[in-house]
Design a protein around this motif. Structure first.
Motif, short mmCIF file in Angstrom:
data_model
loop_
_atom_site.label_atom_id
_atom_site.label_comp_id
_atom_site.label_asym_id
_atom_site.label_seq_id
_atom_site.Cartn_x
_atom_site.Cartn_y
_atom_site.Cartn_z
N GLU A 122 -53.66 89.09 -12.59
CA GLU A 122 -54.83 88.77 -11.76
C GLU A 122 -55.39 87.41 -12.13
O GLU A 122 -55.76 86.61 -11.25
CB GLU A 122 -55.90 89.85 -11.92
N GLN A 123 -55.47 87.11 -13.43
CA GLN A 123 -55.98 85.82 -13.88
C GLN A 123 -55.06 84.69 -13.42
O GLN A 123 -55.52 83.64 -12.98
CB GLN A 123 -56.11 85.81 -15.41
N ARG A 124 -53.74 84.92 -13.51
CA ARG A 124 -52.78 83.92 -13.05
C ARG A 124 -52.94 83.65 -11.55
O ARG A 124 -52.99 82.49 -11.12
CB ARG A 124 -51.35 84.38 -13.34
N ASP A 125 -53.06 84.71 -10.76
CA ASP A 125 -53.23 84.54 -9.32
C ASP A 125 -54.53 83.80 -8.99
O ASP A 125 -54.57 82.96 -8.09
CB ASP A 125 -53.20 85.89 -8.61
N LYS A 126 -55.58 84.11 -9.75
CA LYS A 126 -56.87 83.44 -9.56
C LYS A 126 -56.75 81.94 -9.87
O LYS A 126 -57.25 81.10 -9.11
CB LYS A 126 -57.92 84.08 -10.46
N MET A 127 -56.04 81.60 -10.95
CA MET A 127 -55.87 80.20 -11.32
C MET A 127 -54.99 79.46 -10.31
O MET A 127 -55.23 78.29 -10.03
CB MET A 127 -55.27 80.10 -12.72
N ILE A 128 -53.99 80.14 -9.74
CA ILE A 128 -53.16 79.51 -8.71
C ILE A 128 -53.99 79.23 -7.48
O ILE A 128 -53.88 78.15 -6.88
CB ILE A 128 -51.95 80.42 -8.38
N GLY B 71 -56.12 76.25 -7.96
CA GLY B 71 -55.36 75.02 -8.16
C GLY B 71 -55.30 74.57 -9.60
O GLY B 71 -54.89 73.44 -9.88
N LYS B 72 -55.67 75.41 -10.54
CA LYS B 72 -55.66 75.04 -11.96
C LYS B 72 -54.30 75.30 -12.61
O LYS B 72 -54.05 74.84 -13.71
CB LYS B 72 -56.72 75.83 -12.72
N TYR B 73 -53.44 76.04 -11.93
CA TYR B 73 -52.14 76.39 -12.50
C TYR B 73 -51.08 76.32 -11.41
O TYR B 73 -51.28 76.81 -10.30
CB TYR B 73 -52.18 77.80 -13.10
N VAL B 74 -49.97 75.70 -11.74
CA VAL B 74 -48.84 75.64 -10.82
C VAL B 74 -47.66 76.30 -11.52
O VAL B 74 -47.25 75.86 -12.60
CB VAL B 74 -48.49 74.18 -10.46
#
Length: 106
Positions: free
Chosen positions: A81-87, A90-93
């Motif tokens: 969930e945290q990864r999807d939120k960061m994607i 735009g903070k994580y690619v």
């Protein structure tokens, strides 16, 4: 003369029928959660059911986590969930190999 190892001679296994991880395993190896189950049973041995539930709760929780992996699944869900939120922000690619857009390998 006493009967030594009478249960084995008769083909019975009365000591282990209650324990999930103590049953015969392939290749003779111990079950994955055998140690946790053994700790839980040893903790509760000789105590009453009410006292054992109260005093052996950590051992029981460890055994149930080993069997069902509920805490691990909840932790993995939060990470995803945290990864999807960061994607989304735009903070994580994700790396190229993560997506299915790459060319198929021979």
């Amino acid at each position: 003369m006493p009967f030594l190892d009478l249960q084995r001679q008769m083909g019975l296994d009365m000591d282990r029928w209650l324990l999930r991880q103590s049953t015969a395993q392939p290749y003779g190896n111990a079950g994955a959660c055998h140690a946790f189950e053994r700790e839980w049973v040893e903790c509760g041995h000789g105590l009453g059911q009410t006292r054992a539930r109260r005093e052996c709760r950590p051992e029981y929780e460890d055994f149930m986590e080993c069997m069902h992996r509920t805490k691990l699944a909840a932790r993995l869900k939060k990470i995803l969930e945290q990864r999807d939120k960061m994607i989304k922000e735009g903070k994580y690619v994700p790396p190229d190999y993560y997506s299915s857009q790459q060319e198929p390998k021979p």
